[in-house]
Design an enzyme around this catalytic site. Structure first.
Site, short mmCIF file in Angstrom:
data_model
loop_
_atom_site.label_atom_id
_atom_site.label_comp_id
_atom_site.label_asym_id
_atom_site.label_seq_id
_atom_site.Cartn_x
_atom_site.Cartn_y
_atom_site.Cartn_z
N ILE A 13 -14.26 -40.68 2.94
CA ILE A 13 -12.83 -40.76 3.31
C ILE A 13 -12.78 -40.77 4.83
O ILE A 13 -13.28 -39.83 5.46
CB ILE A 13 -12.05 -39.50 2.84
N HIS A 14 -12.22 -41.81 5.44
CA HIS A 14 -12.13 -41.76 6.91
C HIS A 14 -10.87 -42.41 7.48
O HIS A 14 -10.62 -42.30 8.66
CB HIS A 14 -13.36 -42.41 7.55
N ARG A 15 -10.08 -43.10 6.64
CA ARG A 15 -8.94 -43.84 7.22
C ARG A 15 -7.84 -42.90 7.67
O ARG A 15 -7.52 -41.93 6.97
CB ARG A 15 -8.35 -44.80 6.18
#
Ligand code: UD1
Length: 357
Positions: free
Chosen positions: A201-203
């Site tokens: 998860i990085h957005r």
């Protein structure tokens, strides 16, 4: 023919690997790293593991707000391009490094080719969507990964600059997977093949709002198998600032993995949960069910073929969606045959090789 590749962020190093190989003996290839990603695990390991020559230039730009980061790259790249004067600048994907390089080149009349052209999310909140649309319209040659991308470019009046080459990430994935097939899987301690999920998860849309990030983490923690959560620095940082413990319930936090280890972890997983563009497609190519935490995807083929399910607004469905059974098998190959890099170099030669040669 002299081609200058500009890369800066993790997914671009993966795309560069097969291109650098295909350039050998075919063109003079100069590699410029903007320095957008700089941590050992976000940058150096990719060059090392994928056999990519060290960059000829590293601008060392680092992190920053969009405008400052893109502007600093633009200024640095202009100097490099003036010194190098390549026949073409090759830009990759949709990061700030992509847009900076395209702008730097067109302003001093150096031709630009865009690899992974024509992808669209139609979500104007995503920085990647601005980057890719602006880059496509600035570029002279559009190297499209899929027929859907070709169609988007035609709709925008760019058909005459477009060549369908296939997806270079398929080239890399096939090569790495074949190397791994022979080897014993070296899974992180305590995980067994088929007995865990992999997640990234990085957005900003998922990490920046504490309530949303908290709901995502709770859903992952409630899964029926261990979740190997590969934490991008942005996730680790924001979770800490929001006071959200990542290590809870089923979740096992790990640093980002080098590419071969990532492929190994994904191919042995029961499922992938991500907001990464690349990982959605890698899961499909490895035939691992994927759940994507986004309202839309550029890689629509993964959804149409049943291997990827989008979950965004209603996060209460996330746990059940990840635990769904695998879909019907498919032998569809929407992402090409693993020879996109060779086609890319041939297209660059057709378009940009100096006439005298
Ligand atoms: C960038 C790309 C995104 C791509 C992603 C892959 C843009 C707008 N976004 O997002 O399209 O999917 O790369 O990872 O270009 N950081 C580190 N070490 C690093 C790099 C970043 O700690 O080596 C941290 C910094 O706090 C930084 C943050 O991560 O501010 C975000 O990095 P940045 O390169 O701005 O964007 P990504 O989220 O990585």
């Amino acid at each position: 023919m002299k081609i200058l590749s500009v890369v800066g962020a993790r997914p671009q190093f993966v795309k560069l690997a097969p291109i650098a190989k295909a350039m050998e003996g075919a063109a003079e290839h100069v590699i410029v790293h903007t320095g957008q990603h700089y941590d050992e695990l976000m940058s150096d390991v990719f060059f090392r593991d994928l056999g990519i020559p060290a960059p000829d230039v590293n601008l060392g730009v680092g992190s920053g707000k969009h405008g400052a980061q893109t502007g600093t790259m633009l200024a640095g790249l202009e100097e490099v391009l003036e010194a190098q004067r390549p026949d073409c600048v090759l830009v990759y994907g949709d990061t700030n490094s992509t847009l900076a390089a395209a702008l730097a080149a067109v302003k001093i009349h150096v031709p630009v080719a865009h690899l992974e052209a024509g992808l669209r999310s139609f979500n104007r909140r995503m920085p990647e969507e601005h980057n890719r649309v602006l880059t496509d319209h600035a570029a002279d040659l559009l190297l499209a990964p899929t027929q859907v991308a070709v169609d988007h470019l035609a709709t925008e009046g760019l058909a005459d600059r477009t060549v369908l080459v296939g997806d270079v990430m398929t080239d890399v994935l096939h090569a790495v997977r074949d190397r791994l097939t022979a080897a014993e899987p070296a899974l992180p301690e305590g995980l067994t093949a088929g007995g865990y999920y992999v997640s990234t998860i990085h957005r900003p849309d998922n990490t920046d709002d504490p309530e949303r990030l908290g709901a995502i983490v709770s859903s992952l923690a409630a899964l029926d198998r261990p979740v190997l959560l590969l934490a991008h620095p942005r996730l680790a940082d924001l979770a800490q600032r929001h006071g959200i413990a990542l290590e809870q319930g089923a979740i096992r936090v790990s640093a980002p993995l080098a590419y071969p280890q990532l492929v190994d972890a994904a191919r042995n997983a029961a499922g992938v949960v991500t907001d990464s563009g690349g990982l959605q497609k890698e899961a499909f190519l490895l035939r691992v069910p994927c759940t994507t935490i986004r309202p839309e995807t550029e890689w629509v083929e993964t959804v149409d073929l049943g291997w990827n399910v989008l979950v965004s607004e209603d996060l209460s469905t996330l746990t059940a969606t990840v635990q769904r059974p695998a879909p019907a098998p498919t032998d569809a190959t929407p992402y090409g045959d693993g020879h996109a890099a060779e086609r890319t170099v041939a297209a660059l030669e057709d378009a940009f090789a100096p006439v005298s040669r």
